[in-house]
Design an enzyme around this catalytic site. Structure first.
Site, PDB file in Angstrom:
ATOM      1  N   ASP A  39      23.592  11.277  28.318  1.00 49.29           N
ATOM      2  CA  ASP A  39      23.208  12.649  28.665  1.00 49.29           C
ATOM      3  C   ASP A  39      22.466  13.284  27.490  1.00 49.29           C
ATOM      4  OD1 ASP A  39      23.054  15.136  29.836  1.00 49.29           O
ATOM      5  OD2 ASP A  39      25.164  15.245  30.370  1.00 49.29           O
ATOM      6  N   ASP A  40      21.267  13.807  27.759  1.00 50.66           N
ATOM      7  CA  ASP A  40      20.477  14.513  26.732  1.00 50.66           C
ATOM      8  C   ASP A  40      20.159  13.622  25.530  1.00 50.66           C
ATOM      9  OD1 ASP A  40      20.676  16.676  28.385  1.00 50.66           O
ATOM     10  OD2 ASP A  40      21.801  17.946  27.006  1.00 50.66           O
ATOM     11  N   CYS A  79      19.528  17.756  34.459  1.00 53.15           N
ATOM     12  CA  CYS A  79      20.663  16.923  34.875  1.00 53.15           C
ATOM     13  C   CYS A  79      20.706  16.523  36.348  1.00 53.15           C
ATOM     14  CB  CYS A  79      21.960  17.629  34.514  1.00 53.15           C
ATOM     15  SG  CYS A  79      22.156  17.985  32.760  1.00 53.15           S
ATOM     16  N   ARG A  83      19.852  12.708  38.135  1.00 52.41           N
ATOM     17  CA  ARG A  83      20.945  11.892  38.662  1.00 52.41           C
ATOM     18  C   ARG A  83      20.780  11.644  40.156  1.00 52.41           C
ATOM     19  NH1 ARG A  83      25.041  12.306  34.524  1.00 52.41           N
ATOM     20  NH2 ARG A  83      23.934  13.367  32.833  1.00 52.41           N
ATOM     21  N   LYS A 132      30.326  12.120  34.272  1.00 50.42           N
ATOM     22  CA  LYS A 132      29.702  13.316  34.830  1.00 50.42           C
ATOM     23  C   LYS A 132      29.087  13.020  36.193  1.00 50.42           C
ATOM     24  CE  LYS A 132      25.847  16.459  33.710  1.00 50.42           C
ATOM     25  NZ  LYS A 132      24.949  16.890  32.619  1.00 50.42           N
ATOM     26  N   HIS A 134      27.859  15.985  38.807  1.00 51.62           N
ATOM     27  CA  HIS A 134      26.852  17.061  38.876  1.00 51.62           C
ATOM     28  C   HIS A 134      25.929  16.945  40.092  1.00 51.62           C
ATOM     29  CE1 HIS A 134      24.793  20.175  36.029  1.00 51.62           C
ATOM     30  NE2 HIS A 134      25.281  20.705  37.146  1.00 51.62           N
ATOM     31  N   SER A 157      28.570  19.217  34.120  1.00 50.67           N
ATOM     32  CA  SER A 157      28.451  19.098  32.661  1.00 50.67           C
ATOM     33  C   SER A 157      29.708  19.633  31.976  1.00 50.67           C
ATOM     34  CB  SER A 157      27.237  19.883  32.167  1.00 50.67           C
ATOM     35  OG  SER A 157      26.046  19.336  32.663  1.00 50.67           O
ATOM     36  N   HIS A 246      25.391  15.278  25.297  1.00 52.74           N
ATOM     37  CA  HIS A 246      25.359  16.679  25.706  1.00 52.74           C
ATOM     38  C   HIS A 246      26.376  17.467  24.882  1.00 52.74           C
ATOM     39  CE1 HIS A 246      25.382  20.169  28.385  1.00 52.74           C
ATOM     40  NE2 HIS A 246      24.494  19.601  29.183  1.00 52.74           N
ATOM     41  N   ASP A 295      19.397  10.513  31.038  1.00 49.71           N
ATOM     42  CA  ASP A 295      19.023  11.372  32.168  1.00 49.71           C
ATOM     43  C   ASP A 295      17.834  12.263  31.866  1.00 49.71           C
ATOM     44  OD1 ASP A 295      20.339  13.152  30.440  1.00 49.71           O
ATOM     45  OD2 ASP A 295      21.222  14.303  32.074  1.00 49.71           O
ATOM     46  N   ASN A 296      17.605  12.567  30.593  1.00 48.98           N
ATOM     47  CA  ASN A 296      16.443  13.375  30.171  1.00 48.98           C
ATOM     48  C   ASN A 296      16.448  13.409  28.650  1.00 48.98           C
ATOM     49  OD1 ASN A 296      18.478  15.783  31.610  1.00 48.98           O
ATOM     50  ND2 ASN A 296      18.194  15.820  29.385  1.00 48.98           N
ATOM     51  N   LYS A 326      13.771  18.505  26.644  1.00 48.67           N
ATOM     52  CA  LYS A 326      14.471  18.717  27.907  1.00 48.67           C
ATOM     53  C   LYS A 326      13.920  19.933  28.652  1.00 48.67           C
ATOM     54  CE  LYS A 326      19.151  19.672  29.660  1.00 48.67           C
ATOM     55  NZ  LYS A 326      20.590  19.711  29.321  1.00 48.67           N
TER      56      LYS A 326
END
Length: 539
Positions: A39-40, A79, A83, A132, A134, A157, A246, A295-296, A326
């Site tokens: 994540d991130d 996010c 996903r 996660k 989301h 998140s 994240h 994811d990004n 992001k």
């Protein structure tokens, strides 16, 4: 008496019979799949990508034992849309998920969209999701109703709820209020009223979550799921969506000098991924494909708690204000690290420059499982198994980058890639560390960058240049065709309506929805099938 010889015809018949008897055994050996989504995470957070990064020795070893993809992209720069695209192989304009869901969301990934887990379960796989989600948690949007036999994790998140040990964030967030005490002073971007829940299937087993032990618990649950699937004799699909990187960050130990909080958390993620890799190897090397990606890009407004972009600076945007990471369509927003490990099948020590995407995970794993894509819809992802297996290095001819919050209508396609060229019809910068944002700007004709010469996206081609005039018609045709294809598709619409009744709460009588058993390992059943009930927003 001599041994009778077989006629050529008899030999042929016997051979065909043996092939028929043997073939099902070959087909039935479906590979296991592990998809690990960070994540991130920044492209430069992987040492194999960026020499300045020293905290990922295990991921670097994974790259040495597998294939590293250096032109790999998330399907969106935030996010939920990213996903949703991973699990459907379709962009947000098709699957309906164009921006993030809230803790009060009634909807989620539209129920008429078929997930990767649903396809693989139909093909005989045991399916598990850890981490996660989301993509909606209320009603039938919960992962147990979206194809996953097992779920363990946080439904959104982990900054979307308070905890007793809030970890590191900018700005810092207060802990959950205790029984009989007033809620802490509200701060922007901090959730102070409702504790963060941890689910096992549809049961809340801890609220608030203990963030400091979350990585260990994810690893333990991954090991249990893999062992159960192995004992059953069925192939498995594990979707492991990490909390790293994240915010809030919660490294297990104080960081060593010079490493910082982010570096310590990156090291924790590195160890966690390696542990899962060793679990896969314990089943027999070559039986499991492991795909690691993000994811990004990094969340730049978190300053020293954000990841590394590598060379993808989005310099044109940064000169005009705001972040190019992001939530943006600059390379730093969607170019992410990617590794694939499958001993004996995916070449070791290889670097691929094929243009690939998170969108490709769905059709590729479906093909490798011997299953079929869902009918009556179009896919943005490709079956890139020839690229994974080293037989090709050709990926997408055109890749679309949807708006993800920084500029333009969310989900709309206003940036695209054609070979080495990147075109922008809209630009804008997300919030940067200094609090600045870059204003949205429309470009007609589009800005075009040649990434082969200008990976930092610093200087767009001169509109009057021969190069610009030569490539513009091809870009315009590709853009028009892409929009026409989406308009002609069977598209879905997500429900983004909200209601406090959708908030997961294991005990409405306690401040912050705190469970009696939150520290003792007990839990409270929470049935996501119940559409209307007493509001669980605990203030």
């Amino acid at each position: 008496m001599g041994t009778p010889s077989l006629s050529p015809w008899a030999v042929l018949v016997l051979t065909l019979v043996l092939v028929e008897l043997w073939a099902p055994c070959v087909v039935s050996r479906q590979p296991n799949f592990i998809v690990i989504l960070a994540d991130d995470v920044g492209w430069g957070d992987l040492g194999a990508n960026w020499a300045e990064t020293k905290e990922t020795p295990h991921l670097d070893q994974l790259a040495a034992e597998g294939t590293r993809f250096v032109d790999f992209h998330s399907a969106a720069s935030t996010c939920s849309p990213s996903r949703a695209s991973l699990l459907t192989g379709r962009l947000g304009l098709r699957n309906g998920v164009t921006h993030n869901f809230a803790i009060t969301s009634l909807g989620g990934l539209p129920l008429n969209e078929t997930t990767l887990a649903e396809v693989l379960r139909e093909a005989g796989y045991s399916t598990g999701a850890i981490g996660k989600w989301h993509l909606g948690h209320h009603g039938r949007h919960h992962p147990n109703y979206r194809g996953f036999d097992f779920y363990f994790g946080i439904p959104y998140s982990h900054d979307m709820g308070c905890t007793d040990t809030p970890g590191y964030n900018l700005p810092p967030c207060p802990p959950c209020p205790r029984r009989g005490t007033a809620a802490s002073v509200a701060r922007k971007d901090c959730y102070t009223e409702v504790a963060l829940p941890l689910f096992e299937n549809v049961t809340i087993i801890q609220q608030p979550v203990k963030l400091g032990s979350l990585a260990r618990r994810y690893a333990e649950e991954a090991a249990r799921f893999i062992q159960r699937a192995s004992d059953s004799g069925r192939p498995f699909f594990l979707y492991l969506a990490l909390a790293h990187m994240h915010v809030p960050l919660s490294p297990p130990l104080p960081p060593a000098p010079g490493r910082g909080i982010y570096g310590a958390s990156l090291s924790e993620m590195d160890v966690l991924v390696w542990r899962v890799k060793e679990l896969a190897d314990s089943l027999g090397r070559g039986s499991t494909l492991l795909w690691f990606t993000g994811d990004n890009g990094p969340w730049a407004q978190k300053c020293e708690l954000a990841g590394r972009l590598g060379p993808f600076m989005g310099a044109w945007q940064r000169q005009r204000g705001g972040s190019s990471a992001k939530q943006t369509t600059w390379e730093g927003g969607h170019r992410v690290p990617a590794l694939v490990y499958w001993p004996g099948r995916v070449p070791a020590g290889r670097t691929s420059h094929a243009l690939l995407s998170v969108l490709d995970i769905f059709p590729t794993l479906v093909a490798l499982a011997g299953a079929a894509l869902p009918p009556n819809r179009r896919f943005d992802g490709l079956d890139v198994s020839p690229v994974l297996l080293g037989r090709s290095d050709v990926g997408h001819k055109v890749l679309l980058h949807p708006n993800s919050g920084a500029a333009g209508k969310v989900g709309e396609i206003e940036a695209l890639r054609l070979a080495q060229y990147k075109a922008f019809y809209t630009t804008g910068g997300a919030m940067a560390c200094d609090g600045s944002t870059g204003p949205a700007e429309r470009h007609q004709p589009p800005l075009i960058f040649n990434l082969d010469r200008d990976i930092q996206e610093q200087e767009p081609l001169d509109v009057a240049s021969r190069e610009y005039q030569a490539v513009l018609p091809a870009i315009s045709r590709a853009y028009t065709r892409a929009l026409q294809d989406i308009a002609a598709d069977n598209v879905s619409v997500a429900d983004y309506s909200q209601d406090p009744a959708a908030i997961p709460c294991c005990n409405v009588q306690h401040v912050g929805c705190r469970c009696h058993g939150a520290h003792g390992g007990l839990g409270s059943s929470w049935d996501p099938q119940v559409e209307k009930r007493t509001p669980r927003l605990c203030l």
